[in-house]
Write a protein that holds these residues in place. Structure first.
Motif, PDB file in Angstrom:
ATOM      1  N   ILE A 123      11.492 -21.223  23.013  1.00  0.00           N
ATOM      2  CA  ILE A 123      10.818 -20.001  22.568  1.00  0.00           C
ATOM      3  C   ILE A 123      11.846 -18.981  22.087  1.00  0.00           C
ATOM      4  CG2 ILE A 123       9.480 -17.991  23.346  1.00  0.00           C
ATOM      5  CD1 ILE A 123       8.059 -19.911  25.322  1.00  0.00           C
ATOM      6  N   ARG A 124      12.901 -18.804  22.873  1.00  0.00           N
ATOM      7  CA  ARG A 124      13.924 -17.816  22.531  1.00  0.00           C
ATOM      8  C   ARG A 124      14.602 -18.155  21.213  1.00  0.00           C
ATOM      9  NH1 ARG A 124      19.320 -15.916  21.622  1.00  0.00           N
ATOM     10  NH2 ARG A 124      20.213 -17.562  22.911  1.00  0.00           N
ATOM     11  N   HIS A 125      14.936 -19.424  21.026  1.00  0.00           N
ATOM     12  CA  HIS A 125      15.604 -19.833  19.788  1.00  0.00           C
ATOM     13  C   HIS A 125      14.693 -19.638  18.576  1.00  0.00           C
ATOM     14  CE1 HIS A 125      18.808 -22.591  21.878  1.00  0.00           C
ATOM     15  NE2 HIS A 125      18.819 -21.357  22.328  1.00  0.00           N
ATOM     16  N   ASP A 126      13.410 -19.887  18.748  1.00  0.00           N
ATOM     17  CA  ASP A 126      12.459 -19.701  17.644  1.00  0.00           C
ATOM     18  C   ASP A 126      12.365 -18.225  17.262  1.00  0.00           C
ATOM     19  OD1 ASP A 126      10.402 -20.257  15.784  1.00  0.00           O
ATOM     20  OD2 ASP A 126       8.886 -19.812  17.273  1.00  0.00           O
ATOM     21  N   ILE A 127      12.235 -17.367  18.270  1.00  0.00           N
ATOM     22  CA  ILE A 127      12.170 -15.926  17.992  1.00  0.00           C
ATOM     23  C   ILE A 127      13.478 -15.450  17.372  1.00  0.00           C
ATOM     24  CG2 ILE A 127      11.956 -13.636  19.042  1.00  0.00           C
ATOM     25  CD1 ILE A 127      10.103 -14.888  21.137  1.00  0.00           C
ATOM     26  N   HIS A 128      14.599 -15.977  17.875  1.00  0.00           N
ATOM     27  CA  HIS A 128      15.903 -15.570  17.355  1.00  0.00           C
ATOM     28  C   HIS A 128      16.042 -15.921  15.877  1.00  0.00           C
ATOM     29  CE1 HIS A 128      20.197 -14.520  17.873  1.00  0.00           C
ATOM     30  NE2 HIS A 128      20.359 -15.394  16.877  1.00  0.00           N
ATOM     31  N   ALA A 129      15.554 -17.082  15.507  1.00  0.00           N
ATOM     32  CA  ALA A 129      15.691 -17.533  14.125  1.00  0.00           C
ATOM     33  C   ALA A 129      14.792 -16.771  13.155  1.00  0.00           C
ATOM     34  CB  ALA A 129      15.376 -19.024  14.038  1.00  0.00           C
ATOM     35  N   HIS A 130      13.799 -16.068  13.695  1.00  0.00           N
ATOM     36  CA  HIS A 130      12.846 -15.328  12.857  1.00  0.00           C
ATOM     37  C   HIS A 130      12.747 -13.875  13.336  1.00  0.00           C
ATOM     38  CE1 HIS A 130      11.714 -19.624  12.667  1.00  0.00           C
ATOM     39  NE2 HIS A 130      11.503 -19.358  11.394  1.00  0.00           N
ATOM     40  N   PRO A 131      13.830 -13.116  13.262  1.00  0.00           N
ATOM     41  CA  PRO A 131      13.852 -11.750  13.793  1.00  0.00           C
ATOM     42  C   PRO A 131      13.017 -10.792  12.952  1.00  0.00           C
ATOM     43  CG  PRO A 131      15.882 -12.201  12.612  1.00  0.00           C
ATOM     44  CD  PRO A 131      15.120 -13.491  12.648  1.00  0.00           C
ATOM     45  N   GLU A 132      12.414  -9.832  13.649  1.00  0.00           N
ATOM     46  CA  GLU A 132      11.605  -8.803  12.975  1.00  0.00           C
ATOM     47  C   GLU A 132      11.987  -7.447  13.546  1.00  0.00           C
ATOM     48  OE1 GLU A 132       7.379 -11.001  12.212  1.00  0.00           O
ATOM     49  OE2 GLU A 132       8.019 -10.841  14.302  1.00  0.00           O
ATOM     50  N   ILE A 133      12.206  -6.474  12.680  1.00  0.00           N
ATOM     51  CA  ILE A 133      12.577  -5.136  13.148  1.00  0.00           C
ATOM     52  C   ILE A 133      11.330  -4.357  13.560  1.00  0.00           C
ATOM     53  CG2 ILE A 133      14.707  -5.085  11.822  1.00  0.00           C
ATOM     54  CD1 ILE A 133      13.274  -3.240   9.820  1.00  0.00           C
ATOM     55  N   GLY A 134      11.560  -3.138  14.040  1.00  0.00           N
ATOM     56  CA  GLY A 134      10.513  -2.339  14.643  1.00  0.00           C
ATOM     57  C   GLY A 134       9.259  -2.159  13.818  1.00  0.00           C
ATOM     58  N   PHE A 135       8.116  -2.364  14.448  1.00  0.00           N
ATOM     59  CA  PHE A 135       6.769  -2.258  13.869  1.00  0.00           C
ATOM     60  C   PHE A 135       6.508  -3.311  12.797  1.00  0.00           C
ATOM     61  CE2 PHE A 135       7.399   2.305  15.235  1.00  0.00           C
ATOM     62  CZ  PHE A 135       6.588   2.192  16.355  1.00  0.00           C
ATOM     63  N   GLU A 136       7.416  -4.300  12.695  1.00  0.00           N
ATOM     64  CA  GLU A 136       7.179  -5.443  11.813  1.00  0.00           C
ATOM     65  C   GLU A 136       7.084  -6.743  12.614  1.00  0.00           C
ATOM     66  OE1 GLU A 136      10.171  -5.544   8.779  1.00  0.00           O
ATOM     67  OE2 GLU A 136       9.743  -3.501   8.079  1.00  0.00           O
TER      68      GLU A 136
END
Length: 386
Positions: free
Chosen positions: A17-30
């Protein structure tokens, strides 16, 4: 008790899960994709899900098998930073200019791990409230959730949060009562002069010279106006001006941050910044506009909750590895706004690696995931013990 065996058993799932989120980062309110992952995981574990709180925030509600009772909140931030990653990890960011350089991907995963464990056991009396917050990195995510009536809709008697800490040793956890992190302002200063040819500066009013002089003068506020017994930082982090070698520009801009633990010192710094800017404007015959914005409150841990978190941390990593007399840090965290509304505490969890957060080479140690998840889960179980 070390990390919870049940959480260790699904550690590989947390890492994925962490690696998936890391690979697809989103900044604030996005954080649309990230919040969808969070909501989907919570729902799959039978947790009541409330998306769209504070724009892209998610709240999960889980009642223990002991029935109604007190309500404990657990909070994690979800946003990435607007910066590039230089780690070259196999799961590195796939989006230019976006990077989980503060480890919020890990915080989100830890809270998901705690939620999964608690949903599989429900060995508590009362309710666990899982708060996945957007936009912690200076964009006001906590305030957005509070404005969306977070605690009116999902009441909490206490709330807890955590942050990874590469400055601590692996297996160490720090938590202490009182002021723990500084309050912060962000500022923008616009200097409007008169542009001219670089060979004829006498017919212009050079905003670059003003910016350089103003940057130096602002540094005297902390060293010569603030009480030296009070911690304070004024950092200019951006200077922007010009577009050509032979053109004196019309405008220049400065930006930066103020950090303090005292409302009085913060007020003094803001006033002196405006006074110095006004004097510079008169001296150089230019216009200077100063915009200072209150972004973070001082984060203050509540005594009973900090003590409770330290006791739980001792279960996980051993009492000798729990630090309770650490000095406050000048970094800021908008969990402070939630702690002003509900008593609670904020912890730091050490991990391998020496590269600091907000560095393009920062790497979060996956070994921290079961530690943080166990800490959050046991906080619910101990504070809502039957």
């Amino acid at each position: 008790m070390p990390t919870l065996p049940q959480i260790e058993a699904f550690k590989d799932d947390l890492v994925a899960i962490r690696h998936d989120i890391h690979a697809h980062p989103e900044i604030g309110f996005e954080e649309v994709r990230t919040s969808a992952i969070v909501a989907g995981k919570l729902a799959s574990w039978g947790i009541e899900v409330h998306p769209g709180v504070g724009k892209t925030g998610v709240v999960g509600i889980l009642q223990g098998k002991g029935g109604p009772g007190r309500r404990i909140g657990l909070r994690a931030d979800m946003d990435a930073l607007p910066m590039d990653e230089t780690t070259n990890l196999p799961f590195r960011s796939t989006i230019p200019g976006r990077f989980h350089g503060c480890g919020h991907d890990g915080h989100t995963t830890m809270l998901l791990g705690a939620a999964r464990y608690l949903s599989e056991n429900r060995d508590f009396t009362g309710t666990a409230v899982f708060v996945f917050q957007p936009a912690e990195e200076g964009l006001g995510g906590a305030r957005a959730m509070l404005a969306d009536k977070l605690f009116e809709r999902f009441p909490c008697d206490e709330i807890y949060g955590l942050h990874n800490a590469p400055n601590l040793d692996p297996g160490q956890i720090a938590v202490f009562p009182g002021p723990a992190m500084a309050g912060a302002d962000f500022f923008d200063i616009k200097i409007t002069g008169r542009g001219s040819h670089g060979a004829m500066p006498h017919v212009g009013r050079d905003p670059v010279i003003v910016a350089i002089s103003l940057a130096a003068a602002l540094q005297t506020i902390v060293s010569r106006n603030a009480d030296p017994r009070e911690a304070a930082v004024l950092s200019i982090t951006q200077i922007h001006a010009g577009s050509a070698y032979n053109v004196i520009p019309e405008e220049a801009a400065l930006a930066g941050t103020i950090r303090t633990f005292s409302p009085d010192i913060a007020k003094l710094i803001r006033e002196r910044m405006r006074e110095i800017a006004a004097g510079m404007a008169l001296t150089f015959g230019v216009q200077i506009d100063v915009d200072i914005r209150d972004i973070f409150d001082v984060l203050v841990n509540h005594g009973p909750q900090a003590e409770a978190a330290a006791k739980v941390a001792a279960e996980i990593v051993g009492a000798e590895n729990v630090l309770t007399e650490v000095k406050p840090i000048m970094g800021s965290e908008d969990f402070a706004d939630m702690l002003r509304a509900v008593p609670g505490a904020y912890c730091w969890v050490g991990h391998a690696g020496s590269v600091p957060v907000h560095n393009p080479s920062f790497i979060l140690d996956d070994g921290i995931l079961p530690v943080g998840a166990s800490l959050l889960a046991r906080l619910v179980e101990t504070r809502l013990a039957a």
